[in-house]
Write an enzyme that holds these catalytic residues in place. Structure first.
Site, PDB file in Angstrom:
ATOM      1  N   GLN A  61       0.621  -1.018   0.316  1.00 39.22           N
ATOM      2  CA  GLN A  61       0.411   0.169   0.119  1.00 39.22           C
ATOM      3  C   GLN A  61       1.115   1.229  -0.410  1.00 39.22           C
ATOM      4  O   GLN A  61       0.552   2.372  -0.241  1.00 39.22           O
ATOM      5  CB  GLN A  61      -0.817  -0.286   1.477  1.00 39.22           C
ATOM      6  CG  GLN A  61      -1.937  -1.230   1.200  1.00 39.22           C
ATOM      7  CD  GLN A  61      -3.449  -0.997   2.686  1.00 39.22           C
ATOM      8  OE1 GLN A  61      -2.967  -1.285   3.095  1.00 39.22           O
ATOM      9  NE2 GLN A  61      -4.275  -0.580   2.056  1.00 39.22           N
ATOM     10  N   CYS A 104     -10.671   0.460   3.452  1.00 36.06           N
ATOM     11  CA  CYS A 104      -8.727   0.118   2.743  1.00 36.06           C
ATOM     12  C   CYS A 104      -8.344   2.175   2.446  1.00 36.06           C
ATOM     13  O   CYS A 104      -9.093   2.373   1.940  1.00 36.06           O
ATOM     14  CB  CYS A 104      -9.179  -1.050   1.864  1.00 36.06           C
ATOM     15  SG  CYS A 104      -7.386  -0.470   1.356  1.00 36.06           S
ATOM     16  N   HIS A 146      -7.768  -9.193   6.620  1.00 35.15           N
ATOM     17  CA  HIS A 146      -7.225  -7.773   5.604  1.00 35.15           C
ATOM     18  C   HIS A 146      -6.026  -7.861   4.700  1.00 35.15           C
ATOM     19  O   HIS A 146      -5.575  -7.438   3.784  1.00 35.15           O
ATOM     20  CB  HIS A 146      -7.936  -6.689   6.180  1.00 35.15           C
ATOM     21  CG  HIS A 146      -8.407  -5.435   4.749  1.00 35.15           C
ATOM     22  ND1 HIS A 146      -9.280  -4.365   4.831  1.00 35.15           N
ATOM     23  CD2 HIS A 146      -6.706  -4.644   4.707  1.00 35.15           C
ATOM     24  CE1 HIS A 146      -9.029  -4.064   3.458  1.00 35.15           C
ATOM     25  NE2 HIS A 146      -7.563  -4.144   3.693  1.00 35.15           N
ATOM     26  N   GLU A 147      -5.361  -7.423   6.297  1.00 37.76           N
ATOM     27  CA  GLU A 147      -3.466  -7.211   6.070  1.00 37.76           C
ATOM     28  C   GLU A 147      -3.016  -8.249   4.840  1.00 37.76           C
ATOM     29  O   GLU A 147      -2.203  -7.954   4.067  1.00 37.76           O
ATOM     30  CB  GLU A 147      -3.322  -6.783   7.098  1.00 37.76           C
ATOM     31  CG  GLU A 147      -3.586  -5.021   7.499  1.00 37.76           C
ATOM     32  CD  GLU A 147      -3.908  -4.095   6.591  1.00 37.76           C
ATOM     33  OE1 GLU A 147      -2.771  -4.283   6.074  1.00 37.76           O
ATOM     34  OE2 GLU A 147      -5.195  -3.472   6.648  1.00 37.76           O
ATOM     35  N   HIS A 150      -3.746  -8.436   1.459  1.00 38.94           N
ATOM     36  CA  HIS A 150      -2.946  -7.658   0.576  1.00 38.94           C
ATOM     37  C   HIS A 150      -1.835  -8.260   0.485  1.00 38.94           C
ATOM     38  O   HIS A 150      -1.443  -7.634  -1.168  1.00 38.94           O
ATOM     39  CB  HIS A 150      -3.433  -6.566   2.148  1.00 38.94           C
ATOM     40  CG  HIS A 150      -4.372  -5.429   0.925  1.00 38.94           C
ATOM     41  ND1 HIS A 150      -3.939  -4.525   0.025  1.00 38.94           N
ATOM     42  CD2 HIS A 150      -4.747  -4.659   2.726  1.00 38.94           C
ATOM     43  CE1 HIS A 150      -5.062  -3.759   0.340  1.00 38.94           C
ATOM     44  NE2 HIS A 150      -4.991  -3.526   1.513  1.00 38.94           N
TER      45      HIS A 150
END
Length: 179
Positions: A61, A104, A146-147, A150
């Site tokens: 990110q 996000c 969630h991470e 990613h």
């Protein structure tokens, strides 16, 4: 009294990578160099996450394709969890599946009801290479899942189906940051 430095205080805020950038869709590489550059990346990630008012941030990110994430996230009992994971692997996600609001930093201003398990276990290591296992429940379990998504090249929108997915994709298309 607090011992040690506060995460992010020595870091620099980096630009966020937004949906549409290929680095978000590629699986991240394992970290092999546990030197000062990794420690600086983690500090920068904390600084960036705090500046963006997030609760978690993966390295891709901020445009870095390495398996690293940071977090400062409460669980459902309002217990605060602060830390980082290097080379994390989601080893368990179980319990009750709950649909809850999920956003996000790479899709700013948007959120959608996303299904996640209410319990997660992630194994990895610290910036110094020490093994660590993190157990999360509730909101914190959602953050960990969630991470990890990613780092595997996914975003929460990938977990949506039907009208929720169509609505979010329409919002992405209309977003001022969308390419």
């Amino acid at each position: 009294m607090r011992h040690g430095s506060i995460p992010g205080t020595h870091g620099h805020v980096r630009p966020l990578t937004l949906l549409g950038d290929p680095v978000l869709r590629a699986a991240c590489e394992d970290v092999t160099d546990f030197g000062p550059q990794l420690a600086a990346l983690v500090e920068d990630m904390f600084a960036t996450m705090y500046a963006a008012e997030g609760v978690g941030l993966a390295a891709n990110q901020v445009g870095v394709g390495l398996r690293v994430f940071v977090y400062d996230c409460p669980d459902d009992d309002d217990v605060r969890h602060v830390g980082h994971m290097v080379n994390p692997r989601l080893v368990e996600a179980d319990g009750v599946v709950l649909r809850g609001p999920e956003g996000c930093l790479s899709l700013p201003g948007l959120e959608a009801g996303t299904e996640r398990y209410d319990h997660a276990i992630v194994e990895g290591c610290t910036v110094t290479g020490e093994p660590v296992t993190v157990h999360g429940t509730g909101w914190f379990a959602r953050c960990l899942q969630h991470e990890c998504d990613h780092l595997d090249g996914g975003v929460y929108a990938d977990r949506l189906t039907g009208w929720r997915r169509r609505r979010l994709l329409r919002q992405v298309a209309r977003a001022s940051w969308s390419g």
